[in-house]
Motif scaffolding. Sequence first.
Motif, PDB file in Angstrom:
ATOM      1  N   ARG A  79       0.940  -1.310  -0.258  1.00 27.65           N
ATOM      2  CA  ARG A  79       0.183  -0.165  -0.078  1.00 27.65           C
ATOM      3  C   ARG A  79       0.663   1.403   0.110  1.00 27.65           C
ATOM      4  O   ARG A  79       2.266   1.476   0.913  1.00 27.65           O
ATOM      5  N   PRO A  80       0.831   1.844  -1.823  1.00 26.43           N
ATOM      6  CA  PRO A  80       1.851   3.238  -1.308  1.00 26.43           C
ATOM      7  C   PRO A  80       1.014   4.318  -0.314  1.00 26.43           C
ATOM      8  O   PRO A  80       1.827   5.391  -0.060  1.00 26.43           O
ATOM      9  N   ARG A  81       0.123   4.674   0.184  1.00 31.95           N
ATOM     10  CA  ARG A  81       0.012   6.149   0.688  1.00 31.95           C
ATOM     11  C   ARG A  81      -0.801   5.262   1.924  1.00 31.95           C
ATOM     12  O   ARG A  81      -1.094   3.956   2.597  1.00 31.95           O
ATOM     13  N   LEU A  82      -0.659   6.083   2.481  1.00 32.75           N
ATOM     14  CA  LEU A  82      -1.239   6.016   4.630  1.00 32.75           C
ATOM     15  C   LEU A  82      -2.515   5.725   4.497  1.00 32.75           C
ATOM     16  O   LEU A  82      -2.886   6.749   4.134  1.00 32.75           O
ATOM     17  N   PRO A  83      -3.328   4.921   5.472  1.00 31.47           N
ATOM     18  CA  PRO A  83      -4.706   5.550   5.084  1.00 31.47           C
ATOM     19  C   PRO A  83      -4.493   5.707   6.685  1.00 31.47           C
ATOM     20  O   PRO A  83      -6.235   6.817   6.017  1.00 31.47           O
ATOM     21  N   ALA A  84      -3.911   6.377   7.486  1.00 29.28           N
ATOM     22  CA  ALA A  84      -4.577   7.154   8.609  1.00 29.28           C
ATOM     23  C   ALA A  84      -2.901   7.797   9.218  1.00 29.28           C
ATOM     24  O   ALA A  84      -2.110   7.390   9.459  1.00 29.28           O
TER      25      ALA A  84
END
Length: 185
Positions: A79-84
């Motif tokens: 997952r390249p983006r940080l979810p939280a």
Amino acid sequence: MLATVNRILLAVAGAVLLAAGIVVLTGAWPLHGRHAPLLSEATRDRYWHADGWWWWAVLAALAVGVLLALWWLLSQLRRPRLPAVVVDTGDGAYAMLRGRALEEAVAAEAGALDGVAGCRVALRGRRGSPALRVALELEPHAVPADALAAVAGPVLTHARTSAGLPELPAEARLKVTSHRAQRVT
């Protein structure tokens, strides 16, 4: 980068499968017609013996193919983006700030700056130590140093204080929008 690799891999796989399908359906050059055997007696006798380099080359090519397929699969699962982001509320508890919300807030604030035509923001890193990647699209009349100072100053300070983070490192990429030459008449 990953999207480019995906497109290239899909294009190559599609071309190979299309060519293989056409060859099999038509019984063309390597197959010598629809009713001929795939491997002739001479070919079987020549390549199917246990000694020689042929099988080592085939096994090495298959191993490289398997390793590349595993690398591609693992890169898809990442997952390249940080979810939280974890935010300290000050009373000993923690709250979760959605990564997309922080990205949209920073993009809206940076996009409203003078000389900025558009802004994209991606939140990366870990929950406790996030980092931003900001891509600014500048208008032709904009001064890059002023836009960068405005993002590094008020925009990132506001994001850092509103998220309750002690530090928020950021990487900025600047690009000037393409524009047509102005004609003087």
